[in-house]
Enzyme design. Structure first.
Site, PDB file in Angstrom:
ATOM      1  NE  ARG A  27      -4.315  -1.367   0.353  1.00  0.00           N
ATOM      2  CZ  ARG A  27      -5.269  -1.596   1.247  1.00  0.00           C
ATOM      3  NH1 ARG A  27      -5.359  -0.838   2.320  1.00  0.00           N
ATOM      4  NH2 ARG A  27      -6.142  -2.533   1.045  1.00  0.00           N
ATOM      5  NE  ARG A  31      -7.812   5.401   2.056  1.00  0.00           N
ATOM      6  CZ  ARG A  31      -8.687   4.578   2.632  1.00  0.00           C
ATOM      7  NH1 ARG A  31      -9.912   4.995   2.896  1.00  0.00           N
ATOM      8  NH2 ARG A  31      -8.342   3.354   2.950  1.00  0.00           N
ATOM      9  NE  ARG A  40     -10.265   7.543  -2.536  1.00  0.00           N
ATOM     10  CZ  ARG A  40     -11.357   7.802  -1.831  1.00  0.00           C
ATOM     11  NH1 ARG A  40     -11.706   9.050  -1.565  1.00  0.00           N
ATOM     12  NH2 ARG A  40     -12.117   6.803  -1.412  1.00  0.00           N
ATOM     13  CG  ASP A  77      -8.823  -3.664  -4.385  1.00  0.00           C
ATOM     14  OD1 ASP A  77      -8.323  -2.928  -3.532  1.00  0.00           O
ATOM     15  OD2 ASP A  77      -9.525  -4.647  -4.111  1.00  0.00           O
ATOM     16  CE1 TYR A 154     -12.787  -7.759   1.593  1.00  0.00           C
ATOM     17  CE2 TYR A 154     -11.078  -9.344   1.021  1.00  0.00           C
ATOM     18  CZ  TYR A 154     -11.487  -8.222   1.713  1.00  0.00           C
ATOM     19  OH  TYR A 154     -10.610  -7.562   2.540  1.00  0.00           O
TER      20      TYR A 154
HETATM   21  O1  CP3 Z   1       0.134  -1.726  -2.466  1.00  0.00           O
HETATM   22  C1  CP3 Z   1      -0.235  -0.857  -3.286  1.00  0.00           C
HETATM   23  O2  CP3 Z   1       0.089   0.362  -3.206  1.00  0.00           O
HETATM   24  C2  CP3 Z   1      -1.021  -1.326  -4.509  1.00  0.00           C
HETATM   25  C3  CP3 Z   1      -2.406  -1.172  -4.505  1.00  0.00           C
HETATM   26  C4  CP3 Z   1      -3.317  -2.104  -3.721  1.00  0.00           C
HETATM   27  C5  CP3 Z   1      -4.578  -1.660  -3.264  1.00  0.00           C
HETATM   28  N1  CP3 Z   1      -5.247  -2.733  -2.769  1.00  0.00           N
HETATM   29  C6  CP3 Z   1      -5.054  -0.290  -3.384  1.00  0.00           C
HETATM   30  C7  CP3 Z   1      -6.203   0.133  -2.575  1.00  0.00           C
HETATM   31  C8  CP3 Z   1      -3.210  -3.449  -3.399  1.00  0.00           C
HETATM   32  C9  CP3 Z   1      -2.040  -4.396  -3.619  1.00  0.00           C
HETATM   33  C10 CP3 Z   1      -4.455  -3.850  -2.810  1.00  0.00           C
HETATM   34  C11 CP3 Z   1      -4.767  -5.226  -2.409  1.00  0.00           C
HETATM   35  C12 CP3 Z   1      -5.938  -5.486  -1.555  1.00  0.00           C
HETATM   36  N2  CP3 Z   1      -7.203  -4.979  -1.667  1.00  0.00           N
HETATM   37  C13 CP3 Z   1      -5.963  -6.439  -0.519  1.00  0.00           C
HETATM   38  C14 CP3 Z   1      -4.814  -7.324  -0.135  1.00  0.00           C
HETATM   39  C15 CP3 Z   1      -3.772  -6.587   0.595  1.00  0.00           C
HETATM   40  C16 CP3 Z   1      -4.135  -6.216   2.004  1.00  0.00           C
HETATM   41  O3  CP3 Z   1      -4.120  -5.027   2.303  1.00  0.00           O
HETATM   42  O4  CP3 Z   1      -4.386  -7.134   2.763  1.00  0.00           O
HETATM   43  C17 CP3 Z   1      -7.259  -6.440   0.034  1.00  0.00           C
HETATM   44  C18 CP3 Z   1      -7.740  -7.288   1.187  1.00  0.00           C
HETATM   45  C19 CP3 Z   1      -8.035  -5.514  -0.720  1.00  0.00           C
HETATM   46  C20 CP3 Z   1      -9.489  -5.201  -0.563  1.00  0.00           C
HETATM   47  C21 CP3 Z   1      -9.648  -3.765  -0.252  1.00  0.00           C
HETATM   48  N3  CP3 Z   1      -9.576  -2.756  -1.197  1.00  0.00           N
HETATM   49  C22 CP3 Z   1      -9.799  -3.141   1.009  1.00  0.00           C
HETATM   50  C23 CP3 Z   1      -9.932  -3.876   2.320  1.00  0.00           C
HETATM   51  C24 CP3 Z   1      -9.783  -1.748   0.792  1.00  0.00           C
HETATM   52  C25 CP3 Z   1      -9.746  -0.637   1.813  1.00  0.00           C
HETATM   53  C26 CP3 Z   1     -11.053  -0.058   2.096  1.00  0.00           C
HETATM   54  C27 CP3 Z   1     -10.872   1.214   2.903  1.00  0.00           C
HETATM   55  O5  CP3 Z   1     -11.677   2.089   2.689  1.00  0.00           O
HETATM   56  O6  CP3 Z   1      -9.912   1.293   3.661  1.00  0.00           O
HETATM   57  C28 CP3 Z   1      -9.653  -1.545  -0.592  1.00  0.00           C
HETATM   58  C29 CP3 Z   1      -9.581  -0.234  -1.274  1.00  0.00           C
HETATM   59  C30 CP3 Z   1      -8.217   0.205  -1.635  1.00  0.00           C
HETATM   60  N4  CP3 Z   1      -7.363  -0.553  -2.359  1.00  0.00           N
HETATM   61  C31 CP3 Z   1      -7.593   1.447  -1.327  1.00  0.00           C
HETATM   62  C32 CP3 Z   1      -6.340   1.423  -1.930  1.00  0.00           C
HETATM   63  C33 CP3 Z   1      -5.315   2.516  -1.987  1.00  0.00           C
HETATM   64  C34 CP3 Z   1      -8.217   2.612  -0.583  1.00  0.00           C
HETATM   65  C35 CP3 Z   1      -9.060   3.291  -1.629  1.00  0.00           C
HETATM   66  C36 CP3 Z   1      -9.428   4.703  -1.321  1.00  0.00           C
HETATM   67  O7  CP3 Z   1     -10.361   4.897  -0.549  1.00  0.00           O
HETATM   68  O8  CP3 Z   1      -8.807   5.598  -1.932  1.00  0.00           O
END
Ligand code: CP3
Length: 356
Positions: A27, A31, A40, A77, A154
């Site tokens: 990540r 944000r 965003r 994602d 999920y």
């Molecule tokens: O690592 C990176 O910078 C690459 C991008 C990346 C994202 N998601 C961007 C993202 C990667 C590799 C993921 C993988 C991901 N997504 C996982 C596995 C990794 C982990 O963290 O365990 C999982 C479980 C997800 C599912 C998911 N997508 C979740 C739980 C969330 C967060 C929701 C929240 O509001 O916090 C997301 C959204 C997401 N994916 C965000 C980002 C930067 C936040 C989006 C935003 O609100 O801008």
């Protein structure tokens, strides 16, 4: 294609000598960066960013402009795959990802197929191609996928979960239906990673974020065999051209020996295990990635430096006194309230303290 200017990350995954330990952060785009929040806002939503290859590229590169990171990770994602399978992914502000449709029965699972990578998931492959072009060989690009089990969590729960009640009930009451779902997910993950590799991804990571919520017996039935199948069946090429595969699991340190025996080139480790112990237990079979507690970034610069040094030394002590075969990372992803200046401290500390 341009030759890589910085190949520390790929060399470390091959356990070859490097001038200092490579580092990237799960990540690393997100944000906590003001420039991410600005992009965003302009794009309107997270999915709007991920589905636009130019914007996905911009966001992928943002952390690399600030920090001396040794790898870029595709901005996307894990849930793009079930979305392309027809489940209807959406995000509710403050609640995380949700699906319009869920998989709760054998009949639901039977309707699923592997999406076409160059149509339904074309935006991901286009993003990989644009990022590779824009990176111009600066650092390698990591592609990724969720694990079959983590994706299933999920797909069955319909979003995030605290207790995983529905999928665990399915495992107990309808194991054949769950295996059917996991089997389609595995086919989709293999096709997805292969397509990212063909589009230009230079390393591949599988996130088994929820592997650690299973009992050992259930992990060995519902997660591990599918990770093994990915490691066996995913064509990654040969020799120095081989695209390394990293299996990251959260709460899955009990299975390090099994993960190291899958044939994957790297294993990602969370912070609940001493990295030196992980190195001893995997005995040079794989490269290890990790494993600083992400909350370390809430500490002072001095505390961050001390913890980075401790992590580097722990790896070396468990790896027969050698620092090779270590990719520095957090044990899990960054959070939105982390201080961007602390990330610079971390990255510099990794390079400084590990300089050969
Ligand atoms: O690592 C990176 O910078 C690459 C991008 C990346 C994202 N998601 C961007 C993202 C990667 C590799 C993921 C993988 C991901 N997504 C996982 C596995 C990794 C982990 O963290 O365990 C999982 C479980 C997800 C599912 C998911 N997508 C979740 C739980 C969330 C967060 C929701 C929240 O509001 O916090 C997301 C959204 C997401 N994916 C965000 C980002 C930067 C936040 C989006 C935003 O609100 O801008």
């Amino acid at each position: 294609m341009t030759a890589l200017k910085n190949d520390r990350f790929l060399r470390a995954l091959r356990r070859e000598p490097v001038d200092c330990t490579p580092v990237w952060l799960m990540r690393q785009a997100g944000r906590y960066l003001p420039e991410y929040r600005a992009t965003r806002k302009e794009a309107g939503s997270f999915l709007g960013m991920a589905k636009n290859p130019e914007i996905a590229c911009e966001v992928t590169l943002q952390p690399l402009r600030r920090y001396d990171l040794d790898a870029a990770i595709l901005f996307s994602d894990i849930l793009t795959v079930p979305d392309a399978m027809g489940l209807g992914l959406y995000f509710v502000e403050g609640e995380g990802p949700k699906f319009e449709r869920t998989i709760r029965s054998a009949a639901d699972a039977a309707k699923l197929g592997v999406p076409d990578m160059e149509t339904e998931l074309r935006y991901v492959m286009d993003a990989v191609r644009v990022i590779r072009r824009e990176l111009d060989g600066k650092v390698p690009l990591i592609g990724f996928s969720g694990s079959p089990w983590t994706l299933a969590c999920y797909m069955v729960e319909g979003g995030g979960s605290k207790d995983f009640a529905r999928i665990k009930a399915m495992a107990l009451n309808e194991p054949a239906a769950l295996h059917r779902l996991l089997s389609v997910n595995t086919d989709a993950v293999i096709a997805y990673l292969a397509a990212q590799r063909a589009a230009g991804a230079q390393a591949l990571q599988v996130f088994d974020t929820w592997g650690g919520v299973l009992s050992p017996a259930m992990y060995r039935e519902f997660s591990l065999p599918y990770l093994q199948r990915i490691a066996h069946e995913l064509d990654r090429g040969e020799g120095a051209e081989r695209t390394p595969l990293i299996l990251f699991g959260k709460g899955t340190a009990a299975y390090l020996e099994d993960l190291a025996a899958t044939g994957a080139e790297g294993v990602g480790v969370d912070w609940l295990v001493e990295l030196g112990d992980a190195a001893r237990r995997t005995g040079g079979k794989v490269a290890l990635q990790g494993n600083l507690d992400p909350a370390t970034l809430y500490g002072s610069p001095e505390a961050i430096r001390a913890e980075v040094k401790r992590t580097l030394d722990s790896y070396r002590d468990g790896n027969g006194g050698s620092r090779e075969g270590h990719v520095f990372n957090l044990g899990h992803g960054m959070s939105p309230d982390m201080d961007p200046d602390h990330v610079a401290v971390l990255v510099d500390a990794v390079h400084t303290f590990s300089r050969r």
